[in-house]
Design an enzyme around this catalytic site. Structure first.
Site, PDB file in Angstrom:
ATOM      1  N   SER A 184       0.789  -1.227   0.000  1.00  0.00           N
ATOM      2  CA  SER A 184       0.000   0.000   0.000  1.00  0.00           C
ATOM      3  C   SER A 184       0.819   1.274   0.000  1.00  0.00           C
ATOM      4  O   SER A 184       0.332   2.329  -0.397  1.00  0.00           O
ATOM      5  CB  SER A 184      -0.941   0.021   1.208  1.00  0.00           C
ATOM      6  OG  SER A 184      -0.212  -0.032   2.421  1.00  0.00           O
ATOM      7  N   HIS A 212      -5.469  -4.175  -1.270  1.00  0.00           N
ATOM      8  CA  HIS A 212      -5.278  -3.208  -2.353  1.00  0.00           C
ATOM      9  C   HIS A 212      -5.200  -3.888  -3.724  1.00  0.00           C
ATOM     10  O   HIS A 212      -5.079  -3.207  -4.740  1.00  0.00           O
ATOM     11  CB  HIS A 212      -4.009  -2.391  -2.118  1.00  0.00           C
ATOM     12  CG  HIS A 212      -4.106  -1.474  -0.946  1.00  0.00           C
ATOM     13  ND1 HIS A 212      -4.531  -0.164  -1.040  1.00  0.00           N
ATOM     14  CD2 HIS A 212      -3.855  -1.694   0.368  1.00  0.00           C
ATOM     15  CE1 HIS A 212      -4.529   0.387   0.156  1.00  0.00           C
ATOM     16  NE2 HIS A 212      -4.122  -0.515   1.036  1.00  0.00           N
ATOM     17  N   LYS A 243     -12.192  -0.494  -0.063  1.00  0.00           N
ATOM     18  CA  LYS A 243     -11.417   0.080  -1.167  1.00  0.00           C
ATOM     19  C   LYS A 243     -12.205  -0.092  -2.465  1.00  0.00           C
ATOM     20  O   LYS A 243     -13.124   0.653  -2.727  1.00  0.00           O
ATOM     21  CB  LYS A 243     -10.030  -0.531  -1.172  1.00  0.00           C
ATOM     22  CG  LYS A 243      -9.288  -0.213   0.140  1.00  0.00           C
ATOM     23  CD  LYS A 243      -8.010  -0.955   0.307  1.00  0.00           C
ATOM     24  CE  LYS A 243      -7.326  -0.557   1.612  1.00  0.00           C
ATOM     25  NZ  LYS A 243      -8.064  -0.947   2.832  1.00  0.00           N
TER      26      LYS A 243
END
Length: 398
Positions: A184, A212, A243
């Site tokens: 990240s 991610h 996300k």
């Protein structure tokens, strides 16, 4: 000694000084929804600091799904999944996510951080070893502490060091290799092919934190394992809904017996209230959009490549990668804080990454991008960054 004395320690004195100097970059309030452009400090601001990779937080179908779920189920579940807090919607989300990820089963957690705590602390115990990348997420480190397993760390993406650590473990010990899929902070990708090869060689299991990676990597957005064609080689996927899936919560995906073990033994899962109905519904709808519109993943790559090329053309030094996370070198904490303030004044938001989160002298501006960013917004950000970098004081050489 008063336990509260630490509340005025050297670190907090630095925080207060940053506030006095008007360069404290944290807890900035938004008065709009999360999107490629937000209202911050009373003005429109291009958001290049969000993990809203697919741009689904403002999608009308996702919003409507959340509204309808509140109407049907109310605002919360008022209990643990283990007892009264399991909705049919929770079960459907788990089934749909398992199908999408090509895994036998999924269990969901109330947050992403809690997912790592719950998975790792249930799977690993006092007689086991966890081998992890030094740049793994903080939740993985906390999970290792909670598990009481022996933690061995290898240098970031250094496969020779990983093998050295694996060689040192007694043959009668259980081994779990844990790595972020897409890191990240740096935006780089784990060397999953070599990790899986070494796991087979030393009898280890592999867990990938794909918080991610989901919606970002792979042709269909299934993450790091799809990116490398290794979906059958990874034993456990961990991921989040906050996300790409535009909601809140997290999950574990794997073989049914392993998922069932965690479901019945994970204290963070058993003793926490379940994901709210609106969050479940939003995640389900976002997953449906991802499954039906893989072109969003391709568009995200296009946006990221455009931004990377534009920054390079302006002479901005970045960390090289191929993902929508593009860190920009600022080197010192002071330069980083000043850059954030100057960029906000120009209508651009980025994230500061400073020591001790990174080594001293390696501070960064972490920028990240969304599939729905326009090229006009990106050009504004590129020009603002180039202008601000010219205004920063020079880096002092040691």
């Amino acid at each position: 000694m008063d336990i509260f004395e630490k509340c005025n320690n050297e670190f907090m004195q630095m925080v207060n000084k940053l506030k006095e100097d008007n360069v404290y970059p944290y807890f900035t309030e938004l008065t709009s929804g999360q999107d490629t452009e937000v209202i911050m400090n009373g003005k429109k601001t291009v958001m290049i600091g969000s993990n809203n990779y697919l741009g689904l937080t403002s999608h009308p179908d996702v919003i409507n799904a959340g509204v309808e779920a509140i109407k049907k189920y109310g605002s919360g579940c008022s209990g643990s999944r283990f007892l009264n807090g399991t909705l049919d919607a929770h079960v459907l989300l788990e089934q749909e996510l398992a199908d999408f990820l090509h895994k036998e089963a999924v269990v969901t957690f109330s947050t992403g951080f809690q997912s790592n705590l719950g998975i790792i602390s249930a799977i690993a115990g006092r007689n086991d070893y966890i081998v992890g990348d030094k740049e793994n997420h903080a939740s993985i480190y906390d999970a290792c502490r909670l598990s009481y397993a022996k933690l061995l760390r290898y240098e970031h993406n250094d496969m020779e060091d990983l093998e050295r650590q694996l060689k040192s473990i007694p043959e009668d010990k259980g081994i779990l290799i844990v790595t972020d899929g897409l890191f990240s902070m740096g935006g780089d990708i784990a060397n999953l092919p070599e990790i899986c090869r070494l796991a087979k060689k030393y009898g280890a299991r592999v867990m990938v934190d794909d918080a991610h990676g989901l919606g970002v990597l792979g042709e269909h957005g299934r993450g790091t394992a799809e990116h490398f064609g290794l979906e059958d080689e990874v034993d456990i996927y961990m991921g989040t809904f906050s996300k790409s899936l535009a909601s809140l919560g997290g999950y574990m995906a794997g073989k049914k017996e392993v998922v069932d073990f965690v479901r019945n033994n994970s204290r963070p899962f058993i003793f926490s209230a379940s994901i709210t109905p609106a969050s479940v519904a939003c995640a389900r709808q976002a997953l449906k959009i991802l499954a039906n519109e893989p072109e969003r993943v391709a568009r995200l790559r296009e946006v990221s490549d455009y931004m990377r090329k534009g920054l390079k053309e302006k002479g901005i030094k970045i960390i090289e990668a191929t993902t929508p996370i593009i860190p920009i070198y600022t080197y010192t904490n002071e330069r980083t804080f000043l850059a954030c303030r100057l960029l906000q004044e120009r209508g651009v938001y980025v994230n500061p990454v400073v020591s001790p989160a990174v080594p001293v002298g390696q501070s960064l501006l972490r920028t990240s991008y969304t599939a729905t960013h326009t090229f006009e917004q990106l050009d504004k950000a590129i020009n603002a960054i180039a202008e601000v970098m010219e205004l920063l004081p020079p880096v002092e050489e040691n």
